[in-house]
Scaffold this motif. Structure first.
Motif, PDB file in Angstrom:
ATOM      1  N   LEU A  12       0.879  -1.102  -0.192  1.00 65.50           N
ATOM      2  CA  LEU A  12       0.253   0.195   0.005  1.00 65.50           C
ATOM      3  C   LEU A  12       0.910   1.298  -0.093  1.00 65.50           C
ATOM      4  O   LEU A  12       1.737   1.259   0.652  1.00 65.50           O
ATOM      5  CB  LEU A  12      -0.715  -0.044   1.175  1.00 65.50           C
ATOM      6  N   GLU A  13       0.753   2.320  -0.868  1.00 69.03           N
ATOM      7  CA  GLU A  13       1.372   3.535  -0.968  1.00 69.03           C
ATOM      8  C   GLU A  13       0.860   4.439   0.023  1.00 69.03           C
ATOM      9  O   GLU A  13      -0.307   4.210   0.500  1.00 69.03           O
ATOM     10  CB  GLU A  13       1.154   4.245  -2.324  1.00 69.03           C
ATOM     11  N   ARG A  14       1.435   5.412   0.305  1.00 67.51           N
ATOM     12  CA  ARG A  14       0.817   6.445   1.297  1.00 67.51           C
ATOM     13  C   ARG A  14      -0.211   7.232   0.626  1.00 67.51           C
ATOM     14  O   ARG A  14      -1.295   7.368   1.413  1.00 67.51           O
ATOM     15  CB  ARG A  14       2.063   7.547   1.474  1.00 67.51           C
ATOM     16  N   SER A  15      -0.459   7.382  -0.551  1.00 68.43           N
ATOM     17  CA  SER A  15      -1.505   8.051  -1.194  1.00 68.43           C
ATOM     18  C   SER A  15      -2.849   7.026  -0.891  1.00 68.43           C
ATOM     19  O   SER A  15      -3.965   7.529  -0.739  1.00 68.43           O
ATOM     20  CB  SER A  15      -1.522   8.096  -2.773  1.00 68.43           C
ATOM     21  N   ASP A  16      -2.483   5.806  -1.037  1.00 70.26           N
ATOM     22  CA  ASP A  16      -3.510   4.546  -0.800  1.00 70.26           C
ATOM     23  C   ASP A  16      -4.146   4.819   0.680  1.00 70.26           C
ATOM     24  O   ASP A  16      -5.274   4.704   0.719  1.00 70.26           O
ATOM     25  CB  ASP A  16      -3.056   3.306  -0.983  1.00 70.26           C
ATOM     26  N   LEU A  17      -3.433   5.001   1.553  1.00 71.29           N
ATOM     27  CA  LEU A  17      -3.581   4.822   3.029  1.00 71.29           C
ATOM     28  C   LEU A  17      -4.226   6.368   3.268  1.00 71.29           C
ATOM     29  O   LEU A  17      -5.441   6.563   4.056  1.00 71.29           O
ATOM     30  CB  LEU A  17      -2.330   4.802   3.964  1.00 71.29           C
ATOM     31  N   ALA A  18      -3.659   7.523   2.715  1.00 69.89           N
ATOM     32  CA  ALA A  18      -4.244   8.738   2.861  1.00 69.89           C
ATOM     33  C   ALA A  18      -5.833   8.789   2.346  1.00 69.89           C
ATOM     34  O   ALA A  18      -6.796   9.268   2.949  1.00 69.89           O
ATOM     35  CB  ALA A  18      -3.492   9.900   2.148  1.00 69.89           C
ATOM     36  N   GLY A  19      -5.996   8.170   1.175  1.00 65.03           N
ATOM     37  CA  GLY A  19      -7.546   8.018   0.540  1.00 65.03           C
ATOM     38  C   GLY A  19      -8.370   7.273   1.444  1.00 65.03           C
ATOM     39  O   GLY A  19      -9.504   7.618   1.409  1.00 65.03           O
ATOM     40  N   LEU A  20      -7.855   6.275   1.792  1.00 63.07           N
ATOM     41  CA  LEU A  20      -8.626   5.290   2.887  1.00 63.07           C
ATOM     42  C   LEU A  20      -9.005   6.033   4.206  1.00 63.07           C
ATOM     43  O   LEU A  20     -10.193   6.148   4.716  1.00 63.07           O
ATOM     44  CB  LEU A  20      -7.984   4.152   3.082  1.00 63.07           C
ATOM     45  N   SER A  21      -8.203   6.817   4.706  1.00 63.05           N
ATOM     46  CA  SER A  21      -8.202   7.747   5.991  1.00 63.05           C
ATOM     47  C   SER A  21      -9.501   8.723   5.555  1.00 63.05           C
ATOM     48  O   SER A  21     -10.565   8.838   6.432  1.00 63.05           O
ATOM     49  CB  SER A  21      -7.159   8.448   6.364  1.00 63.05           C
ATOM     50  N   ALA A  22      -9.386   9.611   4.467  1.00 60.36           N
ATOM     51  CA  ALA A  22     -10.342  10.451   4.130  1.00 60.36           C
ATOM     52  C   ALA A  22     -11.470   9.963   4.057  1.00 60.36           C
ATOM     53  O   ALA A  22     -12.633  10.440   4.389  1.00 60.36           O
ATOM     54  CB  ALA A  22      -9.877  11.161   2.915  1.00 60.36           C
ATOM     55  N   LYS A  23     -11.754   8.940   3.307  1.00 62.81           N
ATOM     56  CA  LYS A  23     -13.255   8.156   2.765  1.00 62.81           C
ATOM     57  C   LYS A  23     -13.530   7.475   4.217  1.00 62.81           C
ATOM     58  O   LYS A  23     -15.154   7.613   4.275  1.00 62.81           O
ATOM     59  CB  LYS A  23     -12.758   7.036   1.936  1.00 62.81           C
ATOM     60  N   SER A  24     -12.705   7.166   5.186  1.00 61.63           N
ATOM     61  CA  SER A  24     -13.504   6.451   6.235  1.00 61.63           C
ATOM     62  C   SER A  24     -14.012   7.742   7.225  1.00 61.63           C
ATOM     63  O   SER A  24     -14.983   7.272   8.111  1.00 61.63           O
ATOM     64  CB  SER A  24     -12.317   5.879   7.096  1.00 61.63           C
ATOM     65  N   SER A  25     -13.876   8.956   7.148  1.00 59.19           N
ATOM     66  CA  SER A  25     -14.378   9.902   7.708  1.00 59.19           C
ATOM     67  C   SER A  25     -15.779  10.306   7.762  1.00 59.19           C
ATOM     68  O   SER A  25     -16.295  10.873   8.549  1.00 59.19           O
ATOM     69  CB  SER A  25     -13.392  11.360   7.681  1.00 59.19           C
ATOM     70  N   HIS A  26     -16.543   9.500   6.639  1.00 60.15           N
ATOM     71  CA  HIS A  26     -17.797   9.821   6.333  1.00 60.15           C
ATOM     72  C   HIS A  26     -18.663   8.977   7.180  1.00 60.15           C
ATOM     73  O   HIS A  26     -19.843   9.087   7.145  1.00 60.15           O
ATOM     74  CB  HIS A  26     -18.180   9.475   4.800  1.00 60.15           C
ATOM     75  N   PHE A  27     -18.093   8.063   8.036  1.00 59.75           N
ATOM     76  CA  PHE A  27     -18.898   7.353   8.842  1.00 59.75           C
ATOM     77  C   PHE A  27     -18.677   7.793  10.299  1.00 59.75           C
ATOM     78  O   PHE A  27     -17.761   8.232  10.743  1.00 59.75           O
ATOM     79  CB  PHE A  27     -18.433   5.759   8.767  1.00 59.75           C
ATOM     80  N   MET A  28     -19.933   7.305  11.048  1.00 61.28           N
ATOM     81  CA  MET A  28     -19.683   7.556  12.588  1.00 61.28           C
ATOM     82  C   MET A  28     -19.265   6.648  13.303  1.00 61.28           C
ATOM     83  O   MET A  28     -18.702   6.826  14.263  1.00 61.28           O
ATOM     84  CB  MET A  28     -21.390   7.731  12.982  1.00 61.28           C
TER      85      MET A  28
END
Length: 87
Positions: A12-28
């Motif tokens: 996993l590249e840093r950009s993959d992990l950063a994107g995953l983190s950003a997308k996860s913030s939409h959940f409670m």
């Protein structure tokens, strides 16, 4: 709480992990990854950008994805789908 275990077969590249983190913030729900690396146990909050950028996820790593909260099932399915290209 929902738990799903899977093994990563691609780096996993840093950009993959950063994107995953950003997308996860939409959940409670709380979303965490547990795994062992270099004889150490790691637990990381997926919503934490800094935490995600510092984790050593390498090919062959067994991950435990945990979700807990009001939308835990939806969060589990969504986050696991984000990992599918690396399986």
């Amino acid at each position: 709480m929902r738990v799903h275990e899977f093994t990563i077969h691609r780096e996993l590249e840093r950009s993959d992990l950063a994107g995953l983190s950003a997308k996860s913030s939409h959940f409670m729900s709380d979303i965490t990854l547990d795994f062992d690396y270099d004889d150490k146990h790691h637990t990381v909050d997926v919503k934490s950008l800094l935490g995600m950028l510092l984790i050593p996820i390498r090919s062959g790593t067994l991950l435990r994805l945990l979700t807990r909260g009001k939308d835990e099932e939806e969060a589990m399915h969504f986050i696991f789908d984000q990992f599918k290209p690396f399986l």
